[in-house]
Scaffold this motif. Sequence first.
Motif, PDB file in Angstrom:
ATOM      1  N   TYR A 170       0.572  -0.723   2.206  1.00  0.00           N
ATOM      2  CA  TYR A 170       0.505   0.105   3.490  1.00  0.00           C
ATOM      3  C   TYR A 170      -0.440   1.479   3.305  1.00  0.00           C
ATOM      4  CZ  TYR A 170       4.820  -2.491   4.468  1.00  0.00           C
ATOM      5  OH  TYR A 170       5.532  -3.575   4.587  1.00  0.00           O
TER       6      TYR A 170
ATOM      7  N   TRP B 248       1.903   6.584   5.550  1.00  0.00           N
ATOM      8  CA  TRP B 248       3.203   7.174   5.074  1.00  0.00           C
ATOM      9  C   TRP B 248       3.631   8.241   5.579  1.00  0.00           C
ATOM     10  CZ3 TRP B 248       6.317   3.944   1.506  1.00  0.00           C
ATOM     11  CH2 TRP B 248       5.701   3.048   0.985  1.00  0.00           C
TER      12      TRP B 248
ATOM     13  N   CYS C 290       2.880  -7.964   8.389  1.00  0.00           N
ATOM     14  CA  CYS C 290       4.171  -8.107   7.206  1.00  0.00           C
ATOM     15  C   CYS C 290       3.938  -9.676   7.038  1.00  0.00           C
ATOM     16  CB  CYS C 290       5.225  -7.949   8.071  1.00  0.00           C
ATOM     17  SG  CYS C 290       5.856  -6.508   8.416  1.00  0.00           S
TER      18      CYS C 290
ATOM     19  N   ALA D 213       6.531   3.642   6.643  1.00  0.00           N
ATOM     20  CA  ALA D 213       5.283   3.109   6.118  1.00  0.00           C
ATOM     21  C   ALA D 213       4.793   2.118   7.155  1.00  0.00           C
ATOM     22  CB  ALA D 213       5.444   2.387   4.743  1.00  0.00           C
ATOM     23  N   ALA D 214       3.237   2.192   7.172  1.00  0.00           N
ATOM     24  CA  ALA D 214       2.773   1.112   8.451  1.00  0.00           C
ATOM     25  C   ALA D 214       1.392   0.749   7.815  1.00  0.00           C
ATOM     26  CB  ALA D 214       2.338   2.249   9.530  1.00  0.00           C
TER      27      ALA D 214
ATOM     28  N   ASN E 239       1.215  -4.177  13.819  1.00  0.00           N
ATOM     29  CA  ASN E 239       1.090  -3.739  12.468  1.00  0.00           C
ATOM     30  C   ASN E 239       2.370  -3.726  12.000  1.00  0.00           C
ATOM     31  OD1 ASN E 239      -1.664  -2.455  11.945  1.00  0.00           O
ATOM     32  ND2 ASN E 239      -1.204  -1.376  13.974  1.00  0.00           N
TER      33      ASN E 239
ATOM     34  N   TRP F 194       5.903  -7.712   2.343  1.00  0.00           N
ATOM     35  CA  TRP F 194       6.139  -6.503   2.922  1.00  0.00           C
ATOM     36  C   TRP F 194       6.858  -5.589   1.978  1.00  0.00           C
ATOM     37  CZ3 TRP F 194      11.124  -4.747   3.094  1.00  0.00           C
ATOM     38  CH2 TRP F 194      11.978  -5.141   2.675  1.00  0.00           C
TER      39      TRP F 194
END
Length: 130
Positions: A117, A120, A106, A101-102, A32, A111
């Motif tokens: 995302y 957070w 990317c 953030a995830a 991720n 990105w």
Amino acid sequence: QAQLVESGGRSVQAGGSLRLSCAASEYTIGGNCMAWFRQAAGQEREGVAAIYRGADGSTLYTYYSDSVKDRFTVSLDNFENTVYLEMNSVKADDTAMYYCAAGGICTTRQWRLGRKYNHWGQGTQVTVSS
């Protein structure tokens, strides 16, 4: 439920260094896009850096904003499920709340888009004094 918890923010003198951590729980960072954003008082949120382990499981891709390139380093530890942001030669302009953030993958073009995302953290404050 996925949780991201940032830590490591503090007050530091200009020219100094510090390392931020983002620990993930109920979420696997591998595969991720993991990013660091920051928001200074009165300013818009800014993408700082991101890291992504490619589909082959070994290639790491990293991305940096021009303002931090060559000073900050993003890394990850799959075993600890944690992402780091090493900040060197910090400047007063680096003062901000830093967020982890995830989500997703990317890409060079996306990105730094906050809306991509899913998760957070609450943020950690970095204050640089001159």
